[in-house]
Design an enzyme around this catalytic site. Structure first.
Site, mmCIF file in Angstrom:
data_model
loop_
_atom_site.group_PDB
_atom_site.id
_atom_site.type_symbol
_atom_site.label_atom_id
_atom_site.label_comp_id
_atom_site.label_asym_id
_atom_site.label_seq_id
_atom_site.Cartn_x
_atom_site.Cartn_y
_atom_site.Cartn_z
ATOM 1 N N CYS A 190 37.225 33.019 50.532
ATOM 2 C CA CYS A 190 36.557 33.009 49.322
ATOM 3 C C CYS A 190 36.215 31.437 49.139
ATOM 4 O O CYS A 190 37.339 30.677 49.043
ATOM 5 C CB CYS A 190 36.836 33.725 48.236
ATOM 6 S SG CYS A 190 36.042 33.508 46.788
ATOM 7 N N CYS A 200 40.656 30.113 42.833
ATOM 8 C CA CYS A 200 41.523 31.064 41.789
ATOM 9 C C CYS A 200 42.885 30.653 42.246
ATOM 10 O O CYS A 200 43.298 30.960 43.106
ATOM 11 C CB CYS A 200 41.172 32.252 41.698
ATOM 12 S SG CYS A 200 39.448 32.485 41.497
ATOM 13 N N CYS A 249 45.056 33.731 43.938
ATOM 14 C CA CYS A 249 44.404 34.627 44.907
ATOM 15 C C CYS A 249 44.622 34.225 46.195
ATOM 16 O O CYS A 249 44.443 33.073 46.884
ATOM 17 C CB CYS A 249 42.967 34.486 44.572
ATOM 18 S SG CYS A 249 42.150 35.943 45.509
ATOM 19 N N CYS A 275 36.764 51.831 44.111
ATOM 20 C CA CYS A 275 36.387 50.451 43.807
ATOM 21 C C CYS A 275 36.161 49.609 45.123
ATOM 22 O O CYS A 275 37.072 49.491 45.729
ATOM 23 C CB CYS A 275 37.418 49.857 42.728
ATOM 24 S SG CYS A 275 37.752 51.009 41.334
ATOM 25 N N CYS A 314 32.720 51.713 41.630
ATOM 26 C CA CYS A 314 32.947 50.558 41.001
ATOM 27 C C CYS A 314 32.929 49.335 41.945
ATOM 28 O O CYS A 314 33.431 49.390 42.967
ATOM 29 C CB CYS A 314 34.378 50.609 40.326
ATOM 30 S SG CYS A 314 34.843 49.046 39.518
ATOM 31 N N CYS A 333 33.917 46.529 33.283
ATOM 32 C CA CYS A 333 35.558 46.670 33.615
ATOM 33 C C CYS A 333 35.984 45.109 33.524
ATOM 34 O O CYS A 333 35.600 44.562 34.510
ATOM 35 C CB CYS A 333 35.586 47.227 34.905
ATOM 36 S SG CYS A 333 37.396 47.183 35.183
ATOM 37 N N ARG A 376 43.827 49.795 32.300
ATOM 38 C CA ARG A 376 44.377 50.089 33.587
ATOM 39 C C ARG A 376 45.872 49.388 33.846
ATOM 40 O O ARG A 376 45.851 48.107 33.674
ATOM 41 C CB ARG A 376 43.444 49.799 34.491
ATOM 42 C CG ARG A 376 43.956 50.258 35.737
ATOM 43 C CD ARG A 376 43.087 50.310 37.149
ATOM 44 N NE ARG A 376 41.878 51.093 36.691
ATOM 45 C CZ ARG A 376 40.696 50.571 36.554
ATOM 46 N NH1 ARG A 376 40.232 49.201 36.684
ATOM 47 N NH2 ARG A 376 39.696 51.474 36.285
HETATM 48 N N1 SAM Z 1 35.622 37.696 43.956
HETATM 49 C C1 SAM Z 1 35.524 38.576 42.853
HETATM 50 C C2 SAM Z 1 36.131 38.022 41.705
HETATM 51 O O1 SAM Z 1 36.810 37.357 41.483
HETATM 52 O O2 SAM Z 1 35.459 38.510 40.654
HETATM 53 C C3 SAM Z 1 36.252 40.149 42.983
HETATM 54 C C4 SAM Z 1 37.599 40.133 43.877
HETATM 55 S S1 SAM Z 1 38.891 39.637 42.847
HETATM 56 C C5 SAM Z 1 40.351 39.507 43.861
HETATM 57 C C6 SAM Z 1 39.213 40.703 41.625
HETATM 58 C C7 SAM Z 1 40.335 40.370 40.532
HETATM 59 O O3 SAM Z 1 41.723 40.589 41.115
HETATM 60 C C8 SAM Z 1 40.570 38.957 39.818
HETATM 61 O O4 SAM Z 1 39.778 38.727 38.855
HETATM 62 C C9 SAM Z 1 41.953 38.839 39.556
HETATM 63 O O5 SAM Z 1 41.763 39.488 38.140
HETATM 64 C C10 SAM Z 1 42.607 39.866 40.326
HETATM 65 N N2 SAM Z 1 43.635 39.382 41.248
HETATM 66 C C11 SAM Z 1 43.327 38.903 42.400
HETATM 67 N N3 SAM Z 1 44.542 38.150 42.993
HETATM 68 C C12 SAM Z 1 45.546 38.714 42.058
HETATM 69 C C13 SAM Z 1 46.887 38.549 42.464
HETATM 70 N N4 SAM Z 1 47.393 37.663 43.058
HETATM 71 N N5 SAM Z 1 47.622 39.154 41.125
HETATM 72 C C14 SAM Z 1 47.094 39.981 40.337
HETATM 73 N N6 SAM Z 1 45.816 40.018 40.333
HETATM 74 C C15 SAM Z 1 44.863 39.373 41.119
HETATM 75 FE FE1 SF4 Z 2 37.700 34.597 45.302
HETATM 76 FE FE2 SF4 Z 2 39.766 35.565 44.842
HETATM 77 FE FE3 SF4 Z 2 38.946 34.035 42.940
HETATM 78 FE FE4 SF4 Z 2 37.704 36.514 43.434
HETATM 79 S S1 SF4 Z 2 39.923 35.942 42.517
HETATM 80 S S2 SF4 Z 2 36.442 34.677 43.073
HETATM 81 S S3 SF4 Z 2 37.987 36.958 45.581
HETATM 82 S S4 SF4 Z 2 39.439 33.356 45.000
#
Ligand code: SAM
Ligand code: SF4
Ligand code: DTB
Length: 331
Positions: A61, A65, A68, A105, A136, A196, A268
């Site tokens: 990606c 973040c 992530c 989802c 979802c 959501c 949730r």
């Molecule tokens: N890329 C898209 C986004 O960021 O909206 C969708 C996938 S992203 C992985 C979805 C959500 O997963 C993120 O907004 C975050 O809140 C949650 N998430 C991701 N990594 C996580 C982690 N290590 N621990 C807890 N929640 C996490």
């Molecule tokens: Fe990309 Fe992870 Fe951020 Fe979603 S949460 S935008 S998958 S880096």
């Protein structure tokens, strides 16, 4: 207990920072009693909604973040994959249906979807609906046209978390802003898709940030239909891997304040259950959580086994939503 709550069940209510903070600071028994009372006004306290997650496009990606595993900015060992095929999602939907899940989802590690990929996702939504499941998806930022296309495909929910407070947001992600996030939520709502949106606890944020996050969600023109509260999954190689684990009581407080401030939303208990004791999860249900992800994997990190979840729900007398209700206890 000094918090004054004016009951106006049908009036949209604007929460103040003071009121949300006061609930966070209330004695634990008062907080849980209020959360349980509000919960019982709107939901069956002995039912939880079950969702299952499938990562249809993992890793690589472009966003950064800090929590992530899938960001191309961090070295986490997650291998980028191509977008799953429609056939793979059909198989996942059949397995989800057979295991008693209500909603599937789909998650994609995108900043926003490309046109061709959105066509495929729309076909996947059709396949999920054809199995009799709710759908979802979480695909990153959307423009209005993309939101309309997903709505036309029959999408039930779009997940797009605000993750934390406005003040803490830029310390977690630098490649987009909170206003980008809120803009997508507005377009999703505008297209008639259920929203959501929630966040992550345990990223080093303060209680004031947790208050700020819930305040922002509760004061949206319409609160989200579904509010995922994730406990950070600390992934090696991410900037937040070294965060201290969140205190369990503070996590339960966050769930309870989400329930009180968004009485009609499904809350949730999302990522992080793998690390929680059964007793901590039970407290989260008492605090008003009424949805979980089931299945042994979230997107890239582990989730409790089916056996552990079945035993937990059984011992608590909790029924999956959609299953026949258990006889009520009358003293
Ligand atoms: N890329 C898209 C986004 O960021 O909206 C969708 C996938 S992203 C992985 C979805 C959500 O997963 C993120 O907004 C975050 O809140 C949650 N998430 C991701 N990594 C996580 C982690 N290590 N621990 C807890 N929640 C996490
Ligand atoms: Fe990309 Fe992870 Fe951020 Fe979603 S949460 S935008 S998958 S880096
Ligand atoms: C949400 O709030 N939590 C889910 C879902 N929405 C997409 C994702 C949790 C991801 C946890 C980290 C991982 O498995 O990579």
């Amino acid at each position: 207990m000094t918090v004054q709550v004016v009951e106006r069940p049908d009036a949209p209510r604007r929460w103040t920072r003071e009121a949300v903070s006061a609930w966070f600071e209330a004695p634990f028994a008062d907080l849980l009693f209020r959360a349980q009372t509000v919960h019982r006004q709107h939901f069956d306290p002995n039912q939880v909604q079950l969702s299952r997650l499938v990562s249809i496009k993992t890793g690589g990606c472009p966003e950064d973040c800090g929590y992530c595993s899938q960001s191309a900015h961090h070295k986490t060992g997650v291998k980028p994959t191509k977008l799953m095929t429609l056939e793979q999602v059909v198989a996942a939907a059949r397995a989800a249906k057979a295991s008693g899940t209500q909603r599937l989802c789909l998650g994609a590690a995108w900043r926003s979807p490309r046109a061709r990929d959105l066509d495929t996702v729309c076909a996947m939504i059709g396949a999920i609906k054809a199995e009799g499941l709710e759908s979802c998806v979480t695909l990153g930022m959307l423009d209005a046209e993309q939101a309309e296309r997903l709505a036309a495909a029959g999408l039930d929910y779009y997940n797009h978390n605000i993750d934390t407070s406005r003040e803490y947001y830029s310390l977690v992600t630098s490649t987009r802003t909170m206003d980008d996030r809120l803009g997508t939520l507005e377009r999703v709502r505008g297209a008639g898709i259920k929203v959501c949106s929630g966040g992550i606890i345990g990223m080093g944020e303060s209680r004031a940030d947790r208050v700020g996050m819930l305040l922002l969600l509760a004061n949206l023109p319409q609160p989200p239909d579904s509010v995922p509260i994730n406990a950070l999954m600390r992934v090696d190689g991410t900037p937040l891997a070294g965060s201290s684990s969140i205190d369990g009581i503070e996590f339960v407080r966050t769930v309870a304040v989400a329930r009180i401030s968004m009485p009609r939303s499904v809350v949730r208990l999302s990522a992080g259950r793998e690390q929680m004791s059964d007793e901590l999860q039970a407290l989260c249900f008492l605090a008003g959580a009424n949805s979980i992800f089931i299945g042994e994997q979230l997107l890239t990190t582990p989730n409790p086994s089916r056996e552990r979840d079945a035993s937990l729900l059984e011992r608590l007398g909790i029924q999956p939503l959609g299953a026949p209700a258990a006889p009520a206890c009358s003293e």
